[in-house]
Design an enzyme around this catalytic site. Structure first.
Site, PDB file in Angstrom:
ATOM      1  N   ASP A 140     -39.579  -1.922  10.120  1.00 54.28           N
ATOM      2  CA  ASP A 140     -38.693  -2.951   9.574  1.00 54.28           C
ATOM      3  C   ASP A 140     -37.317  -2.278   9.561  1.00 54.28           C
ATOM      4  O   ASP A 140     -37.085  -1.333  10.335  1.00 54.28           O
ATOM      5  CB  ASP A 140     -39.152  -3.399   8.177  1.00 54.28           C
ATOM      6  CG  ASP A 140     -38.469  -4.689   7.705  1.00 54.28           C
ATOM      7  OD1 ASP A 140     -38.906  -5.781   8.083  1.00 54.28           O
ATOM      8  OD2 ASP A 140     -37.460  -4.612   6.970  1.00 54.28           O
ATOM      9  N   ASN A 174     -32.912  -3.657  15.848  1.00 51.60           N
ATOM     10  CA  ASN A 174     -33.995  -4.044  16.751  1.00 51.60           C
ATOM     11  C   ASN A 174     -34.040  -5.556  16.991  1.00 51.60           C
ATOM     12  O   ASN A 174     -34.091  -6.009  18.140  1.00 51.60           O
ATOM     13  CB  ASN A 174     -35.324  -3.547  16.156  1.00 51.60           C
ATOM     14  CG  ASN A 174     -36.510  -4.045  16.944  1.00 51.60           C
ATOM     15  OD1 ASN A 174     -37.111  -5.069  16.610  1.00 51.60           O
ATOM     16  ND2 ASN A 174     -36.828  -3.368  18.025  1.00 51.60           N
ATOM     17  N   LYS A 216     -46.498  -5.029   2.677  1.00 52.31           N
ATOM     18  CA  LYS A 216     -45.162  -4.512   3.011  1.00 52.31           C
ATOM     19  C   LYS A 216     -44.955  -3.205   2.271  1.00 52.31           C
ATOM     20  O   LYS A 216     -45.547  -2.986   1.211  1.00 52.31           O
ATOM     21  CB  LYS A 216     -44.081  -5.508   2.559  1.00 52.31           C
ATOM     22  CG  LYS A 216     -42.750  -5.302   3.253  1.00 52.31           C
ATOM     23  CD  LYS A 216     -42.725  -5.990   4.602  1.00 52.31           C
ATOM     24  CE  LYS A 216     -41.505  -5.649   5.405  1.00 52.31           C
ATOM     25  NZ  LYS A 216     -41.422  -6.494   6.627  1.00 52.31           N
TER      26      LYS A 216
HETATM   27  P1  NDP Z   1     -32.817  -2.458  11.990  1.00 53.55           P
HETATM   28  O1  NDP Z   1     -32.778  -1.374  11.005  1.00 53.55           O
HETATM   29  O2  NDP Z   1     -33.160  -2.154  13.395  1.00 53.55           O
HETATM   30  O3  NDP Z   1     -31.424  -3.242  12.009  1.00 53.55           O
HETATM   31  C1  NDP Z   1     -30.902  -3.825  10.869  1.00 53.55           C
HETATM   32  C2  NDP Z   1     -29.480  -4.283  11.160  1.00 53.55           C
HETATM   33  O4  NDP Z   1     -28.987  -5.033  10.080  1.00 53.55           O
HETATM   34  C3  NDP Z   1     -28.530  -3.121  11.353  1.00 53.55           C
HETATM   35  O5  NDP Z   1     -27.538  -3.488  12.273  1.00 53.55           O
HETATM   36  C4  NDP Z   1     -27.961  -2.913   9.964  1.00 53.55           C
HETATM   37  O6  NDP Z   1     -26.661  -2.338   9.960  1.00 53.55           O
HETATM   38  C5  NDP Z   1     -27.894  -4.346   9.459  1.00 53.55           C
HETATM   39  N1  NDP Z   1     -28.105  -4.364   8.008  1.00 53.55           N
HETATM   40  C6  NDP Z   1     -29.222  -4.041   7.340  1.00 53.55           C
HETATM   41  N2  NDP Z   1     -29.062  -4.148   6.018  1.00 53.55           N
HETATM   42  C7  NDP Z   1     -27.799  -4.554   5.866  1.00 53.55           C
HETATM   43  C8  NDP Z   1     -27.028  -4.892   4.725  1.00 53.55           C
HETATM   44  N3  NDP Z   1     -27.544  -4.795   3.479  1.00 53.55           N
HETATM   45  N4  NDP Z   1     -25.755  -5.296   4.931  1.00 53.55           N
HETATM   46  C9  NDP Z   1     -25.249  -5.388   6.187  1.00 53.55           C
HETATM   47  N5  NDP Z   1     -25.936  -5.091   7.303  1.00 53.55           N
HETATM   48  C10 NDP Z   1     -27.181  -4.698   7.139  1.00 53.55           C
HETATM   49  O7  NDP Z   1     -33.821  -3.550  11.390  1.00 53.55           O
HETATM   50  P2  NDP Z   1     -34.534  -4.771  12.129  1.00 53.55           P
HETATM   51  O8  NDP Z   1     -33.675  -5.288  13.221  1.00 53.55           O
HETATM   52  O9  NDP Z   1     -35.924  -4.357  12.418  1.00 53.55           O
HETATM   53  O10 NDP Z   1     -34.608  -5.837  10.947  1.00 53.55           O
HETATM   54  C11 NDP Z   1     -33.628  -6.865  10.748  1.00 53.55           C
HETATM   55  C12 NDP Z   1     -34.221  -7.999   9.942  1.00 53.55           C
HETATM   56  O11 NDP Z   1     -35.341  -8.545  10.655  1.00 53.55           O
HETATM   57  C13 NDP Z   1     -34.776  -7.629   8.568  1.00 53.55           C
HETATM   58  O12 NDP Z   1     -34.607  -8.730   7.699  1.00 53.55           O
HETATM   59  C14 NDP Z   1     -36.270  -7.439   8.826  1.00 53.55           C
HETATM   60  O13 NDP Z   1     -37.027  -7.624   7.653  1.00 53.55           O
HETATM   61  C15 NDP Z   1     -36.501  -8.564   9.818  1.00 53.55           C
HETATM   62  N6  NDP Z   1     -37.688  -8.473  10.651  1.00 53.55           N
HETATM   63  C16 NDP Z   1     -37.914  -7.363  11.421  1.00 53.55           C
HETATM   64  C17 NDP Z   1     -39.020  -7.312  12.248  1.00 53.55           C
HETATM   65  C18 NDP Z   1     -39.263  -6.173  13.164  1.00 53.55           C
HETATM   66  O14 NDP Z   1     -40.197  -6.268  13.961  1.00 53.55           O
HETATM   67  N7  NDP Z   1     -38.478  -5.125  13.156  1.00 53.55           N
HETATM   68  C19 NDP Z   1     -40.010  -8.408  12.260  1.00 53.55           C
HETATM   69  C20 NDP Z   1     -39.640  -9.561  11.467  1.00 53.55           C
HETATM   70  C21 NDP Z   1     -38.524  -9.552  10.692  1.00 53.55           C
HETATM   71  P3  NDP Z   1     -26.433  -0.771  10.344  1.00 53.55           P
HETATM   72  O15 NDP Z   1     -26.596  -0.713  11.831  1.00 53.55           O
HETATM   73  O16 NDP Z   1     -25.055  -0.487   9.885  1.00 53.55           O
HETATM   74  O17 NDP Z   1     -27.486  -0.032   9.607  1.00 53.55           O
HETATM   75  O1  2IT Z   2     -41.214  -8.603   8.744  1.00 49.44           O
HETATM   76  C1  2IT Z   2     -42.032  -8.376   9.656  1.00 49.44           C
HETATM   77  O2  2IT Z   2     -42.788  -9.251  10.081  1.00 49.44           O
HETATM   78  C2  2IT Z   2     -42.055  -7.028  10.236  1.00 49.44           C
HETATM   79  N1  2IT Z   2     -41.262  -6.177   9.840  1.00 49.44           N
HETATM   80  C3  2IT Z   2     -43.074  -6.679  11.276  1.00 49.44           C
HETATM   81  C4  2IT Z   2     -44.409  -6.395  10.661  1.00 49.44           C
HETATM   82  C5  2IT Z   2     -45.446  -5.851  11.603  1.00 49.44           C
HETATM   83  O3  2IT Z   2     -46.509  -5.485  11.072  1.00 49.44           O
HETATM   84  O4  2IT Z   2     -45.247  -5.800  12.813  1.00 49.44           O
END
Ligand code: NDP
Ligand code: 2IT
Length: 450
Positions: A165, A239, A125
């Site tokens: 992420d 996302n 990570k």
């Molecule tokens: P994005 O940046 O696309 O979206 C994150 C969302 O969560 C946004 O709406 C953001 O608000 C909100 N957010 C983030 N941090 C905070 C906080 N501290 N307090 C309040 N709201 C918050 O990220 P992802 O959708 O990619 O990721 C979301 C979660 O999913 C994370 O935990 C990530 O680790 C996990 N994840 C992601 C994967 C991926 O493929 N992308 C895979 C597996 C897990 P704002 O819009 O205001 O910024």
């Molecule tokens: O937390 C996760 O699994 C991710 N942010 C995706 C990692 C990846 O390599 O696609």
């Protein structure tokens, strides 16, 4: 067990002030108790002591210049945690809250998540405490180029393959890929989540959210139920949340909420997905703007959240999908969900529920899919992207989605069979941790003391 206490105390001394990392380690170690009793050779081989120590931690300076000519310095991280099962694989997070503890907890979780997919990927990570909010495209590009100017020497398609992420999506992956190619002269699958015009896999963008809904459907189906007609709470608006909402609609459920760093949006008629995408994917503005077009909806700003939790979990619903960030669902939130009749939680985010909240879910024996199982569809599809890049082929949307569905089914199966094997059939936390651990630990033992 004393060894859990000793391990955590040891980590506190050797890696101080990393509370999220201790939290993630403690949860895994507690689940492993019955396995360690049954299979003492894991202790004898010091697998746990080896697993909690990253193989390599890279920290670096990321200097960049904003549109006004001001110089900024951020911290850059890449933690290469465990390569027993394959090249390090895991996302990059750009968020002001990023520190060594956050990256280490995410890297540690990633080891077991990646093992659960059944694919050949190790755990890693990275990220930065850079705050992309309010930055122009040019500033984002300069930051990404500076970040990659150091990272490029540590990564490669068979060594370490980063992805997105929080705060890192297709735009940032594009800028980083461009810089990698410029520095190395190589056009190769060194990052996943790439644009589909230039090597990205179809369905990677949707994969985490879709997978998280497939996981919920698998949990419900194991007891003859499904998501059709169910009212669902979703947190986050990025996302993972957006494509969770999309798949919920496709399966006949009604997602009624979303949230972001400004507050919680509730629309009893169902969140308008096209408008959500416009606000968050294109305009990148606060969810509060949703009310301009849909004044019947409700918006609760963060300052009005209950003292002991978050507004999003206080609405009535059948299922919940935490898709924002770590520790966004507290014990009080969990109790409110139970009181309101929720019996299914599938975690799109990493470690979104506090340990006390998880206890509430397990005590109530609801369908609870922990993040390392429920959100593994993203990284699994990343591995499908790596494999398409390596073989220079491109699969169709349907082919990738079918694979994703199978992978999520298999992950659920692995977790629930392991949970049954250890006499706690409803406990997928135990199932996920033991099944993931066993695969990594066995590979480590076979590869010797390295
Ligand atoms: P994005 O940046 O696309 O979206 C994150 C969302 O969560 C946004 O709406 C953001 O608000 C909100 N957010 C983030 N941090 C905070 C906080 N501290 N307090 C309040 N709201 C918050 O990220 P992802 O959708 O990619 O990721 C979301 C979660 O999913 C994370 O935990 C990530 O680790 C996990 N994840 C992601 C994967 C991926 O493929 N992308 C895979 C597996 C897990 P704002 O819009 O205001 O910024
Ligand atoms: O937390 C996760 O699994 C991710 N942010 C995706 C990692 C990846 O390599 O696609």
């Amino acid at each position: 067990m004393p060894y859990i206490h000793n391990t955590i105390t040891g980590l506190m001394a050797s890696s101080p002030a990393q509370s999220e990392f201790y939290q993630a380690v403690e949860e895994v170690l507690e689940s492993l108790e019955p396995l360690l009793e049954k299979s003492p050779h894991y202790r004898k081989n010091h697998i746990i002591e080896r697993m909690v120590e990253p193989e390599r931690q890279i920290m670096f300076r990321v200097p960049w210049v904003d549109d006004n000519g001001e110089i900024h310095i951020n911290k850059g991280y890449r933690i290469e945690f465990n390569s027993a099962l394959g090249p390090y694989k895991g996302g990059l997070r750009f968020h002001p809250s990023v520190n060594a503890s956050i990256i280490k907890f995410l890297g540690f979780e990633q080891i077991f998540k990646n093992a659960l997919t059944g694919l050949q990927i190790g755990g890693g990570k990275g990220g930065s405490n850079f705050d992309p909010k309010g930055r122009s495209d040019n500033e984002i590009m300069r930051f990404c180029q500076s970040y990659m100017s150091e990272l490029y020497r540590h990564i490669g398609p068979t060594t370490d393959v980063p992805a997105g992420d929080i705060g890192v999506g297709a735009r940032e992956i594009g800028y980083m890929f461009g810089q990698y190619k410029r520095l190395t002269g190589r056009y190769e699958g060194v990052l996943t989540g790439k644009g589909t015009l230039w090597g990205g896999s179809l369905v990677r963008k949707e994969a985490t959210g879709y997978g998280c809904v497939f996981f919920a459907e698998n949990m419900l189906k194991s007891q003859g139920d499904d998501l059709k007609g169910k009212t669902c709470l979703v947190s986050g608006a990025g996302n993972v949340a957006i494509y969770t909402i999309e798949k919920l609609y496709q399966l006949g459920a009604l997602p009624v909420s979303a949230s972001d760093s400004s507050g919680t949006l509730y629309d009893a008629k169902g969140i308008n997905l096209a408008h959500l995408k416009e606000l968050k994917e294109q305009k990148r503005v606060s969810l509060q703007n949703y009310l301009e077009q849909y004044p019947h909806a409700e918006f609760v700003p963060v300052k009005d959240y209950p003292e002991d939790g978050h507004a999003v979990w206080r609405y009535k619903a059948d299922a919940g999908f935490p898709c924002a960030t770590q520790n966004e669902l507290t014990e009080a939130d969990a109790k409110a969900l139970m009181t309101n009749g929720c019996n299914c939680i599938s975690e799109g985010a990493n470690m979104p529920s506090t340990p006390e909240a998880v206890e509430v879910f397990l005590r109530n024996k609801i369908h609870y899919g922990p993040g390392k199982a429920a959100n593994a569809g993203g990284v699994a599809t990343s591995q499908l992207e790596m494999s398409q890049n390596a073989s220079m082929q491109q699969l169709s949307f349907e082919q990738v989605e079918t694979r994703l569905k199978e992978i999520m089914h298999d992950i659920h199966q692995r977790c629930s069979e392991t949970a049954k094997e250890f006499g706690q059939p409803h406990n997928l936390v135990l199932g996920a941790n033991i099944a993931g651990f066993r695969r990594v630990a066995d590979a480590m033992i076979e590869q010797g003391v390295v």
